[in-house]
Scaffold this active site. Structure first.
Site, PDB file in Angstrom:
ATOM      1  CD  GLU A 246       0.392  -3.743   2.204  1.00 36.64           C
ATOM      2  OE1 GLU A 246      -0.441  -4.674   2.249  1.00 36.64           O
ATOM      3  OE2 GLU A 246       0.092  -2.539   2.352  1.00 36.64           O
ATOM      4  CD  GLU A 251      -0.465   2.950   2.885  1.00 38.19           C
ATOM      5  OE1 GLU A 251      -1.607   2.690   2.467  1.00 38.19           O
ATOM      6  OE2 GLU A 251      -0.006   2.519   3.961  1.00 38.19           O
TER       7      GLU A 251
END
Length: 366
Positions: A246, A251
């Protein structure tokens, strides 16, 4: 003989009259074919121009050439209203072509007008060489050849105890050259299903190994929002997470405003043990910024706005399947979550909704 010649002259006159009538009839048909007017109106708002079809009469459809390299294709909607983006200062000639009822190549009318853009868009970033794929979100709708909507609550709130329900496109739209994902409040609770939002993936449609990936975006604000721009290995269904790898390009958690985060998750380190860093970014919620990675066989460098502004570098010296699953294709995900183990760690402020994640473009370079 005289009688015959006189009759012959009579027939010649009939033929001439018939030819005249035929000519008049054909001319009348052409006039009917052209019994319509091509026209349009426009309004300039900085670097965005709005267009409205003002054509009248009997016609089949219209096509636009916006003068900036973009065209509309056939539009049968007489009330068509659209926009076009002109990032650079200058004069642009816009042409509207109207196709008449006969649908013949000769049965068309055009009208051209010049629009004037007074200044360059200060936020414009031209496409660099080496572009292999992009979505500029300059169409009238989200391109389903690039994106799929993942729908529902997911398992365990998409693995993070998130509270939103992801809809099948109801919470995402394209407007003024931007993708807009909206998180909305459904009721006054703070429980699963109290919010709706959108999660878009390129899985099964677009995937990449190595290169430079850039997304220009403006982030939502407020306690409880959790937008993310990230990538997962295409082999996730066979090897699972985190073995697939990932790459969290960006974010953001609303209760810590103006701080962006970049992280890598692998079998050797995932969740709170992932390899990542954070960066202060004072205008994350007010302005568009470029969130990118430069991904090679040796390392993944995360950055904001330019390669010189590095957030994090992931480069294990000895690469194994457990710490470097990044030699395989990954697909792109853009989502706006609400709540969850991280995004909702300090609760949710229901007064902030609706909130939007805006994306100007997604670009992948060699």
């Amino acid at each position: 003989m005289y009688y015959f010649l006189r009759r012959l002259g009579y027939f010649k006159k009939l033929i001439v009259c018939f030819q005249i009538l035929l000519f008049v009839s054909c001319s009348g048909s052409d006039d009917n074919e052209k019994d319509y007017v091509a026209d349009f109106e426009f309004e300039v708002n900085a670097n965005i121009v709005s267009f409205t079809n003002a054509s009248s009469g009997d016609y089949l459809y219209i096509e636009w050439d916006y003068g900036n390299g973009e065209t509309s294709g056939a539009q049968s909607n007489r009330d068509y209203q659209g926009t076009a983006y002109y990032p650079l200062k200058g004069d642009y000639t816009v042409t509207l072509t109207v196709f008449g009822p006969s649908n013949k190549s000769s049965d068309v009318k055009t009208v051209s007008k010049t629009i004037q853009i007074m200044a360059d868009d200060p936020d414009y970033k031209p496409v660099e060489e080496g572009l292999v794929w992009s979505d500029e979100f300059d169409q009238s709708a989200i391109n389903t050849e690039n994106w799929t909507f993942e729908v529902g609550h997911g398992d365990w709130g998409w693995g993070n105890n998130e509270l939103q329900y992801y809809t099948d496109g109801d919470n995402a739209r394209v407007e003024n050259g931007k993708l807009i994902i909206t998180a909305q409040k459904v009721d006054d609770n703070t429980t699963t299903g109290s919010y709706t939002s959108a999660r878009m993936v390129t899985m099964g449609k677009q995937a990449f190994t190595y290169g430079k990936v850039e997304i220009r975006a403006k982030l939502p604000a407020g306690r409880g929002v959790w937008p993310a721009i990230w990538m997962l290995g295409t082999n996730i269904n066979s090897v699972g997470w985190p073995a697939c790898g990932e790459i969290d390009i960006m974010e953001y958690v609303g209760y810590t405003p103006n701080v962006v985060h970049s992280t890598v998750h692998t079998t050797d380190g995932s969740g709170s043990n992932g390899s990542g860093s954070s960066m202060d970014l004072e205008t994350a919620e007010e302005d568009f910024h470029i969130y990118g990675i430069n991904w090679t066989e040796d390392e993944i460098v995360f950055y904001v706005d330019s390669l010189e502004n590095v957030v994090h570098t992931y480069a294990p010296s000895i690469k194994t399947a457990n710490n470097w699953p990044f030699d395989k294709p990954h697909f792109i995900i853009i989502n706006l979550a609400v709540g969850g183990t991280w995004g909702g760690a300090q609760g949710i402020d229901n007064s902030i909704f609706p909130q939007t994640l805006e994306v100007d473009y997604v670009r992948v370079y060699e």
